[in-house]
Design a protein around this motif. Structure first.
Motif, PDB file in Angstrom:
ATOM      1  N   THR B  72       0.838  -1.202   0.000  1.00 35.54           N
ATOM      2  CA  THR B  72       0.000   0.000   0.000  1.00 35.54           C
ATOM      3  C   THR B  72       0.876   1.257   0.000  1.00 35.54           C
ATOM      4  N   ALA B  73       1.892   1.255   0.884  1.00 34.33           N
ATOM      5  CA  ALA B  73       2.790   2.413   0.973  1.00 34.33           C
ATOM      6  C   ALA B  73       3.498   2.643  -0.357  1.00 34.33           C
ATOM      7  N   LEU B  74       3.933   1.545  -0.981  1.00 30.86           N
ATOM      8  CA  LEU B  74       4.627   1.637  -2.266  1.00 30.86           C
ATOM      9  C   LEU B  74       3.690   2.208  -3.331  1.00 30.86           C
ATOM     10  N   ARG B  75       2.461   1.682  -3.373  1.00 32.11           N
ATOM     11  CA  ARG B  75       1.490   2.131  -4.364  1.00 32.11           C
ATOM     12  C   ARG B  75       1.171   3.619  -4.164  1.00 32.11           C
ATOM     13  N   ASN B  76       0.957   4.024  -2.899  1.00 37.36           N
ATOM     14  CA  ASN B  76       0.651   5.429  -2.620  1.00 37.36           C
ATOM     15  C   ASN B  76       1.798   6.337  -3.033  1.00 37.36           C
ATOM     16  N   THR B  77       3.027   5.922  -2.695  1.00 38.96           N
ATOM     17  CA  THR B  77       4.192   6.747  -3.016  1.00 38.96           C
ATOM     18  C   THR B  77       4.322   6.909  -4.524  1.00 38.96           C
ATOM     19  N   LEU B  78       4.156   5.814  -5.259  1.00 40.08           N
ATOM     20  CA  LEU B  78       4.283   5.883  -6.718  1.00 40.08           C
ATOM     21  C   LEU B  78       3.162   6.718  -7.329  1.00 40.08           C
ATOM     22  N   LEU B  79       1.970   6.614  -6.734  1.00 39.93           N
ATOM     23  CA  LEU B  79       0.844   7.414  -7.239  1.00 39.93           C
ATOM     24  C   LEU B  79       1.136   8.907  -7.082  1.00 39.93           C
ATOM     25  N   ILE B  80       1.618   9.286  -5.889  1.00 38.37           N
ATOM     26  CA  ILE B  80       1.963  10.690  -5.651  1.00 38.37           C
ATOM     27  C   ILE B  80       3.051  11.119  -6.627  1.00 38.37           C
ATOM     28  N   VAL B 223      13.818  16.809 -12.352  1.00 35.90           N
ATOM     29  CA  VAL B 223      13.056  15.558 -12.294  1.00 35.90           C
ATOM     30  C   VAL B 223      13.717  14.579 -11.328  1.00 35.90           C
ATOM     31  N   VAL B 224      15.016  14.408 -11.480  1.00 35.74           N
ATOM     32  CA  VAL B 224      15.727  13.445 -10.630  1.00 35.74           C
ATOM     33  C   VAL B 224      15.637  13.857  -9.164  1.00 35.74           C
ATOM     34  N   LEU B 225      15.853  15.152  -8.914  1.00 34.00           N
ATOM     35  CA  LEU B 225      15.777  15.679  -7.548  1.00 34.00           C
ATOM     36  C   LEU B 225      14.381  15.477  -6.959  1.00 34.00           C
ATOM     37  N   SER B 226      13.357  15.753  -7.773  1.00 31.79           N
ATOM     38  CA  SER B 226      11.978  15.632  -7.295  1.00 31.79           C
ATOM     39  C   SER B 226      11.619  14.184  -7.003  1.00 31.79           C
ATOM     40  N   ILE B 227      12.102  13.286  -7.857  1.00 35.98           N
ATOM     41  CA  ILE B 227      11.805  11.867  -7.646  1.00 35.98           C
ATOM     42  C   ILE B 227      12.397  11.387  -6.329  1.00 35.98           C
ATOM     43  N   ILE B 228      13.669  11.734  -6.103  1.00 34.94           N
ATOM     44  CA  ILE B 228      14.318  11.304  -4.861  1.00 34.94           C
ATOM     45  C   ILE B 228      13.600  11.912  -3.661  1.00 34.94           C
ATOM     46  N   GLY B 229      13.207  13.185  -3.791  1.00 37.53           N
ATOM     47  CA  GLY B 229      12.484  13.839  -2.708  1.00 37.53           C
ATOM     48  C   GLY B 229      11.140  13.190  -2.436  1.00 37.53           C
ATOM     49  N   THR B 230      10.389  12.911  -3.496  1.00 43.21           N
ATOM     50  CA  THR B 230       9.055  12.343  -3.323  1.00 43.21           C
ATOM     51  C   THR B 230       9.117  10.931  -2.752  1.00 43.21           C
ATOM     52  N   TYR B 274      16.277   0.497   1.539  1.00 44.14           N
ATOM     53  CA  TYR B 274      16.991   0.136   0.314  1.00 44.14           C
ATOM     54  C   TYR B 274      16.051  -0.015  -0.885  1.00 44.14           C
ATOM     55  N   THR B 275      14.781  -0.323  -0.602  1.00 47.51           N
ATOM     56  CA  THR B 275      13.802  -0.301  -1.699  1.00 47.51           C
ATOM     57  C   THR B 275      13.690   1.116  -2.254  1.00 47.51           C
ATOM     58  N   VAL B 276      13.635   2.101  -1.339  1.00 43.98           N
ATOM     59  CA  VAL B 276      13.579   3.502  -1.759  1.00 43.98           C
ATOM     60  C   VAL B 276      14.805   3.844  -2.603  1.00 43.98           C
ATOM     61  N   ALA B 277      15.979   3.419  -2.127  1.00 46.92           N
ATOM     62  CA  ALA B 277      17.221   3.710  -2.848  1.00 46.92           C
ATOM     63  C   ALA B 277      17.212   3.064  -4.231  1.00 46.92           C
ATOM     64  N   ALA B 278      16.730   1.813  -4.278  1.00 46.69           N
ATOM     65  CA  ALA B 278      16.688   1.103  -5.561  1.00 46.69           C
ATOM     66  C   ALA B 278      15.744   1.801  -6.535  1.00 46.69           C
ATOM     67  N   LEU B 279      14.562   2.212  -6.013  1.00 44.93           N
ATOM     68  CA  LEU B 279      13.603   2.923  -6.867  1.00 44.93           C
ATOM     69  C   LEU B 279      14.206   4.232  -7.379  1.00 44.93           C
ATOM     70  N   ALA B 280      14.891   4.959  -6.490  1.00 42.97           N
ATOM     71  CA  ALA B 280      15.514   6.222  -6.888  1.00 42.97           C
ATOM     72  C   ALA B 280      16.527   5.972  -8.005  1.00 42.97           C
ATOM     73  N   ALA B 281      17.309   4.914  -7.840  1.00 41.72           N
ATOM     74  CA  ALA B 281      18.330   4.594  -8.849  1.00 41.72           C
ATOM     75  C   ALA B 281      17.680   4.215 -10.175  1.00 41.72           C
ATOM     76  N   ILE B 282      16.624   3.391 -10.098  1.00 38.16           N
ATOM     77  CA  ILE B 282      15.953   2.944 -11.330  1.00 38.16           C
ATOM     78  C   ILE B 282      15.339   4.134 -12.069  1.00 38.16           C
ATOM     79  N   PHE B 283      14.605   4.981 -11.327  1.00 35.43           N
ATOM     80  CA  PHE B 283      13.956   6.133 -11.960  1.00 35.43           C
ATOM     81  C   PHE B 283      14.990   7.086 -12.559  1.00 35.43           C
ATOM     82  N   SER B 284      16.080   7.330 -11.826  1.00 36.94           N
ATOM     83  CA  SER B 284      17.110   8.231 -12.337  1.00 36.94           C
ATOM     84  C   SER B 284      17.715   7.670 -13.612  1.00 36.94           C
TER      85      SER B 284
END
Lengths: 297, 295
Positions: B72-80, B223-230, B274-284
């Motif tokens: 749920t947290a993952l889905r909400n974060t990605l939605l935002i 974009v990269v900065l905003s993604i990591i922030g969000t 580390y999931t957050v870090a991985a997502l940040a890396a993938i999106f960047s």
């Protein structure tokens, strides 16, 4: 396009040379631009305005059918309530000390480091700088738990100023920013000082540092602001009421329903007003600082 | 105006000087930043509640996959992320162009209006937004009622609660991005526009053919900065909505806080981190691959 670039006139002359229809078109464009921006600007200012206004009204007025849009006379009363709820003056003092300590130390560390990376060639420089840069995109969340274990358990610093300040000093963007700033200092100047017999520390402290003062000032503002507004890390390492910073103290109130919103708005206003005034006065420095490299928030 | 070529790098008199200059920063960096990055990774493979001698394993990681709160947290974060970042950056680009326009009068006043939110702390503005969007007494609902629209139960319904978070973040961060984009715009030579205008390009064409392509590296940075922030969103859902209603606005940030500092389950919280870090890396990486080729 490149051919014409050579003889293209200065902007003012281009305007003067435009036919009447073009000028009318520009006037229409200016009209629509302002028509779109004015309501949007008011919308952006509204939360700030209401924060200031609400800080001067009791909760009954804020929640009344006709909420106030202009200042009232309950500021002192609201402040007293806030002080009673949170020992607000104490948290204000904590915030001032922590943000000052952090700003001064961070400026010293990042300018020393940035200077070395910018002005010396030494074995391992590229490797070290690469390592620091590589961690730039790693979210702070990754470090927060080991930092907590280190600070709270291993170093036993919970509820101290150092608990808040020490981990945040590892400011990677600051060192990058200061390295850029020192690039503008001419090497000739430093070498001249060397020939005159000045030692390396004196060259840094008395020659290089004064030259980058504008960049340093912009960095200082952003560092102070970041520390002043920081919430998550202080929330984690400060567990006693008297050690709270202002955002942590305000955060504890927001979740409750009993506490007066007038008091909370006083707190948020006091946390914000100095920076709004500073921003009005030093807009250039703020903008230069942010444009020059975003500081860890 | 010297004709003698300056030495490219100043010569070292004392070889230890650069190391001494860097040492204080490096000590802090190693202790409070570099080591925690490694430590957190190792921790994500251990059950921290069993102590330091707990064996390595993938228990935390496999728990993530089946944890409905995490999902749920993952889905909400990605939605935002998917909604808020494009809204904010579109607005920021439009604002930067408008604030840079020679047609604009009282430019200083407009800049103040849009940049002022960036000095407001997350706690302060979360408090203000929570008050303004209060369902019973908030100014927003009073305004809506005044316009003849019904009041919205902002903080007690999933969709509206999410909308408040997105609005709050947009209010706070649009000006910040607009400053960075404005700096980018000012790096574009005026002559390019003049040449295009002489060639008959409309302002609209100039925006799409000149401004946007030349602004791309700056936009990418935003974009990269905003993604990591969000991805690290914490204060707004924690204070405006309490992650609710239900868990409708729970983010990876608030879930990590709950696991790490309420349940003190450091190993599991590290896996979330580390999931957050991985997502940040993938999106960047995706951003750089798609839009960063020429920068």
């Amino acid at each position: 396009m490149t051919v014409r670039r050579a003889d293209s006139a200065a902007p003012a002359q281009v305007t003067a040379a435009q036919p009447g229809g073009m000028r009318a078109q520009r006037r229409a464009a200016a009209f629509w631009l302002h028509l779109a921006l004015i309501p949007l600007a008011l919308l952006f200012l509204a939360p700030l305005w209401l924060m200031l206004v609400f800080s001067t009204h009791p909760e009954t007025a804020i929640f009344s059918p006709n909420p106030p849009l202009w200042f009232g006379g309950a500021f002192v009363e609201n402040f007293r309530g806030l002080q009673a709820d949170t020992n607000f003056l104490r948290t204000l003092a904590n915030s001032v000390v922590i943000a000052t300590l952090y700003t001064l130390l961070s400026m010293l560390l990042t300018s020393m480091g940035g200077y070395a990376f910018s002005k010396y060639a030494f074995p391992g420089r590229n490797l070290l700088f690469g390592l620091i840069l590589a961690t730039l995109t790693i979210p702070t969340f990754v470090t927060i738990i080991p930092q907590f274990i280190l600070v709270a358990r291993d170093l036993g610093l919970s509820n101290t100023y150092w608990a808040v300040v020490l981990p945040t000093l590892a400011n990677t963007i600051g060192i990058f920013y200061m390295r850029q700033a020192f690039q503008t200092v001419p090497n000739d100047l430093l070498n001249a000082a060397r020939i005159d017999g000045a030692n390396e520390w004196r060259i840094f402290w008395q020659i290089a540092l004064p030259i980058v003062r504008p960049a340093l000032a912009a960095l200082a503002i952003l560092l102070f602001l970041a520390s002043w507004n920081d919430y998550l890390w202080p929330l984690i390492v400060l567990t006693q009421k008297d050690s709270y910073t202002m955002p942590v103290a305000l955060g504890t109130l927001v979740g409750l329903t009993r506490v007066s919103w007038g008091g909370i708005m006083v707190g948020t206003a006091i946390a914000t007003i100095p920076f709004l005034i500073l921003f009005l006065a030093l807009q250039r420095l703020f903008v230069a600082g942010i444009a020059g490299g975003a500081v860890k928030d | 105006m010297t004709t003698v070529p300056a030495p490219r790098r100043s010569r070292r008199r004392v070889p230890s000087a650069p190391y001494l200059f860097i040492l204080p920063y490096l000590l802090i960096f190693a202790t409070f930043w570099a080591w925690p990055i490694v430590s957190s990774f190792l921790m994500s493979f251990r059950d921290s509640r069993l102590g330091a001698t707990a064996p390595f394993g993938f228990a935390n990681w496999s728990r993530l996959v089946g944890d409905e709160f995490f999902l749920t947290a993952l889905r909400n974060t990605l939605l935002i992320l998917v909604l808020q970042v494009p809204i904010m950056l579109t607005l920021a680009t439009a604002l930067a162009v408008a604030l840079n326009s020679r047609l604009l009068k009282l430019r200083g006043l407009f800049r103040f209006a849009f940049f002022a939110p960036l000095v407001v702390g997350t706690v302060a503005y979360s408090a203000v937004f929570r008050l303004l969007f209060n369902s019973d007494f908030g100014m927003v609902n009073r305004g809506l009622t005044g316009l003849g629209l019904g009041p919205v139960d902002w903080l007690n319904q999933p969709g509206p609660a999410m909308a408040v978070i997105i609005l709050a973040m947009t209010w706070r961060w649009t000006g910040y991005n607009a400053i960075i984009l404005l700096a980018g715009l000012q790096g574009i030579s005026e002559e390019v526009y003049e040449a295009a205008a002489i060639d008959g390009a409309t302002p609209w064409q100039q925006f799409w053919k000149i401004t946007l392509p030349l602004l791309r590296p700056t936009l990418l940075f935003c974009v990269v900065l905003s993604i990591i922030g969000t991805l690290q969103l914490f204060t707004e859902p924690a204070l405006i909505t309490n992650s609710g209603p239900g868990n409708a606005t729970m983010t990876l940030g608030t879930y990590l806080y709950q696991q790490g500092f309420r349940s003190f389950n450091f190993g599991y919280a590290s896996a979330i981190a580390y999931t957050v870090a991985a997502l940040a890396a993938i999106f960047s990486a995706i951003q750089l691959r798609l839009f960063g080729r020429e920068s």
